[in-house]
Design an enzyme around this catalytic site. Structure first.
Site, PDB file in Angstrom:
ATOM      1  N   PRO A  73     -43.573 -16.275 -88.094  1.00  0.00           N
ATOM      2  CG  PRO A  73     -44.478 -14.187 -88.642  1.00  0.00           C
ATOM      3  CD  PRO A  73     -44.683 -15.662 -88.853  1.00  0.00           C
ATOM      4  CG  ASP A  81     -48.077 -15.912 -84.724  1.00  0.00           C
ATOM      5  OD1 ASP A  81     -47.492 -15.078 -85.445  1.00  0.00           O
ATOM      6  OD2 ASP A  81     -48.979 -16.671 -85.152  1.00  0.00           O
ATOM      7  CG  HIS A  82     -43.673 -10.004 -84.059  1.00  0.00           C
ATOM      8  ND1 HIS A  82     -44.560  -9.022 -83.694  1.00  0.00           N
ATOM      9  CD2 HIS A  82     -42.429  -9.485 -83.834  1.00  0.00           C
ATOM     10  CE1 HIS A  82     -43.909  -7.946 -83.287  1.00  0.00           C
ATOM     11  NE2 HIS A  82     -42.605  -8.207 -83.346  1.00  0.00           N
ATOM     12  NE  ARG A  83     -48.663 -15.641 -88.197  1.00  0.00           N
ATOM     13  CZ  ARG A  83     -49.177 -16.816 -88.577  1.00  0.00           C
ATOM     14  NH1 ARG A  83     -49.467 -17.012 -89.857  1.00  0.00           N
ATOM     15  NH2 ARG A  83     -49.394 -17.760 -87.700  1.00  0.00           N
TER      16      ARG A  83
END
Length: 471
Positions: A273, A443-445
């Site tokens: 994501p 990376d939105h994590r």
């Protein structure tokens, strides 16, 4: 450093009677070879030259069947997913049988040749190779028979006119090497490539006299001795035009090894994501600095890499990475990977510890990496150890674009061209400034919007006041 060939042993028939049954099983550990085996035939395997490599293509065999080999000697040039690499042998012996010819592809760990300990085993090794080849041919012929009818049906669906549009062009065997991918790449021995670089000979203009048209050292020497070597420019242009004209429009072209690797990585990146944040940076001060130190060998790529690395020092989360979806790593080094387009693909040479290396050394390192990348001579650690990636299309006049996040990294920054822009100053005056757009994909994590915003503010301050870049 050249990689070593993985080998296992096959006891010869004279020793099988004295050896235990377990000796017939392939093994990779030399410690398992019993001392009582006096003679052996070893299988030379396709080595894994990178963590992502699943198969390799034989570019050229440096040695021929029957040649005596010494431990550490180059035997074959293998094309991995990112580079062409000389591969050496672990053992002394004789190259008894080549099982995968030049241009052939083999899975990692499969046998590509047989190495005999002495000349007495060469004949037996050839016999083993022939038996393996015949068994493979039988399997292939069975599979071909099974699908014969469907193939006939497909043939009947092809209009006659379509067949006439793409006639078969016969080529002399010597001018089309199997590993040349239809003439799209140059096949030459490692020494010939080195010699060509030293003598400033363009390999694309050299006609190879080696096996199936491979360029060897004497071809390069002959080309260097001719008087028309100086006319490289016009000839290169003509070659480029003829290559473009030779493209068969409407044809289906299989991926090269590098293109297949890029495809796998891009598909894998879709599972992460991501989000994007853009920022406008004024580059007047950076442009001025570049003009002052360009004559000392400094490149704009090195300046951008250095500025990015210094900003990452203050924002370590942007330099982090998440691989398992359950945790993330604060990387201990800041290794800036920079995307480079090369013939037939894309690769990301890495500038290690870019925050600690001075700008002059960084520029020299970058030029060295680019030369190796274009010659397909990068070692795995020189392209797969990046912690943050730069992709710059500014030299093409592109003002902004988005980049796809490489697997295993936390962020990639797309850099656009620096262009004169009309801006309003704080005192309400109108003026002109050079500005560039950068877009970061993350990376939105692991990385959040505020993290990127803060990082980009720091980067802008460094670029707009670049005094720290030359320390």
């Amino acid at each position: 450093m050249a990689h070593l060939l993985n080998t296992s042993f096959i006891p010869s028939s004279s020793t099988l009677r004295r050896a235990s049954p377990s000796l017939q099983v392939r093994g990779h550990q030399r410690s398992r070879v019993p001392a009582r085996i006096d003679a052996k035939i070893r299988e030379i395997f396709m080595p894994a030259l990178s963590s992502t490599m699943t198969e390799g293509k034989i570019v050229s065999w440096v040695r021929s069947e029957g040649d005596k080999l010494s431990k550490g000697e180059s035997v074959v040039v293998v094309e991995s997913d990112k580079a062409d690499m000389d591969v050496e042998t672990f053992y002394d012996g004789y190259l008894a049988a080549i099982m995968v010819e030049e241009g052939g592809v083999a899975p990692v760990g499969s046998a590509i040749a047989l190495l005999a300990e002495s000349e007495a085993e060469i004949a037996e090794a050839k016999s083993k190779a022939a038996s393996n080849s015949s068994s493979s041919s039988s399997s292939s012929s069975s599979a071909a028979t099974a699908v014969a009818e469907p193939e006939k049906v497909v043939d009947n669906l092809v209009p006659t006119a379509a067949v006439k549009v793409a006639p078969v062009v016969s080529m002399p065997v010597a001018s089309m090497h199997p590993a040349s991918e239809g003439g799209k790449r140059i096949v030459a021995s490692p020494y010939a490539k080195k010699l060509a670089k030293e003598l400033k000979v363009e390999l694309g203009r050299v006609v190879g006299s080696g096996p199936m048209g491979r360029i060897v050292a004497k071809d390069v020497e002959a080309a260097a001795a001719t008087a028309d070597v100086a006319t490289v420019g016009p000839v290169s242009a003509e070659v480029g035009k003829s290559a473009a004209a030779a493209i068969d429009l409407g044809s289906v072209v299989p991926f090269t090894t590098m293109q297949a690797a890029v495809s796998r990585n891009m598909v894998e990146s879709l599972s992460v994501p991501t989000f994007r944040v853009g920022y406008t940076i004024t580059t007047d001060a950076l442009d001025s600095l570049y003009k002052k130190i360009k004559s000392k060998g400094v490149t704009m790529t090195a300046l951008l890499a250095k500025a990015t690395a210094l900003a990452l020092v203050k924002h370590p989360v942007v330099n982090s990475s998440c691989r398992d979806g359950k945790s993330f790593t604060y990387n201990s080094s800041i290794n800036i990977a920079v995307a480079v387009a090369i013939d037939g693909g894309l690769i990301t040479p890495v500038l290690p510890d870019a925050d600690k290396v001075d700008i002059y050394s960084l520029s020299r390192k970058w030029k060295e990496l680019v030369d190796k990348a274009r010659a397909k001579q990068l070692q795995p650690h020189e392209y797969n150890s990046g912690t943050f990636t730069l992709s710059n299309l500014g030299m093409f006049g592109v003002d902004r674009f988005d980049a796809i996040l490489p697997p295993g990294t936390g962020a990639i920054m797309a850099v656009g061209a620096s262009q004169p822009t009309v801006v309003a100053s704080k005192d309400r005056r109108i003026g002109m400034k050079n500005q560039m757009q950068v877009n970061v994909t993350a990376d939105h994590r692991v990385i959040y919007g505020a993290d990127l915003a803060s990082f980009l503010q720091t980067l802008a301050k460094i670029i707009e006041d670049p005094k720290d870049l030359t320390f």
